[in-house]
Design an enzyme around this catalytic site. Structure first.
Site, PDB file in Angstrom:
ATOM      1  N   HIS A 179      39.165 -13.233  -5.268  1.00  0.00           N
ATOM      2  CA  HIS A 179      38.249 -13.446  -6.245  1.00  0.00           C
ATOM      3  C   HIS A 179      38.492 -14.683  -6.922  1.00  0.00           C
ATOM      4  O   HIS A 179      37.714 -15.192  -7.561  1.00  0.00           O
ATOM      5  CB  HIS A 179      38.431 -12.188  -7.229  1.00  0.00           C
TER       6      HIS A 179
ATOM      7  N   TYR B  62      30.899 -10.865 -16.329  1.00  0.00           N
ATOM      8  CA  TYR B  62      31.030 -10.061 -15.249  1.00  0.00           C
ATOM      9  C   TYR B  62      32.804  -9.923 -15.083  1.00  0.00           C
ATOM     10  O   TYR B  62      33.113 -11.070 -14.652  1.00  0.00           O
ATOM     11  CB  TYR B  62      30.599 -10.460 -13.875  1.00  0.00           C
TER      12      TYR B  62
ATOM     13  N   TRP C 251      29.873 -11.456   1.761  1.00  0.00           N
ATOM     14  CA  TRP C 251      31.015 -11.279   0.721  1.00  0.00           C
ATOM     15  C   TRP C 251      31.624  -9.687   1.158  1.00  0.00           C
ATOM     16  O   TRP C 251      32.757  -9.645   1.113  1.00  0.00           O
ATOM     17  CB  TRP C 251      30.702 -11.372  -0.642  1.00  0.00           C
TER      18      TRP C 251
END
Length: 101
Positions: free
Chosen positions: A21, A40, A73
């Site tokens: 991430h 987010y 992803w």
């Protein structure tokens, strides 16, 4: 619109999940922004992940089933978290109990 949910990491995968991430793909960021996502965040408590996002009411919905970036992803993240057989993370929505603006 605000959304929140929880997911679970596999034991020993915390650092790799975080590293991936930290190096989020530019095309994933572009996709999220194209859907109106402007806040987010994902938090970790042990192996439990708490995700929260905001986007405008009426913004485009996530089209996971057909979006190639999302599918790549999810497959890339699959070794690190609990997922379904098709690589989608196991997601449990959470209910808003209190909010202070």
């Amino acid at each position: 619109m605000r959304s929140a949910w929880v997911m679970k990491l596999k034991p020993g995968q915390e650092a790799e999940y975080k590293r991936k991430h930290d190096e989020i793909w530019p095309e994933m960021v572009a996709l999220l922004k194209s859907q109106g996502v402007h806040n987010y965040s994902i938090y970790r408590h042990g192996l439990l992940l708490f995700a929260y996002l905001e986007k405008p009411d009426g913004a485009p919905e996530q089209t996971e089933a057909v979006n190639e970036v999302v599918q790549r992803w999810q497959a890339w993240m699959q070794p690190h978290m609990e997922t379904h057989a098709d690589s989608r993370p196991v997601v449990e929505p959470v209910e808003l109990m209190f909010r202070l603006d």
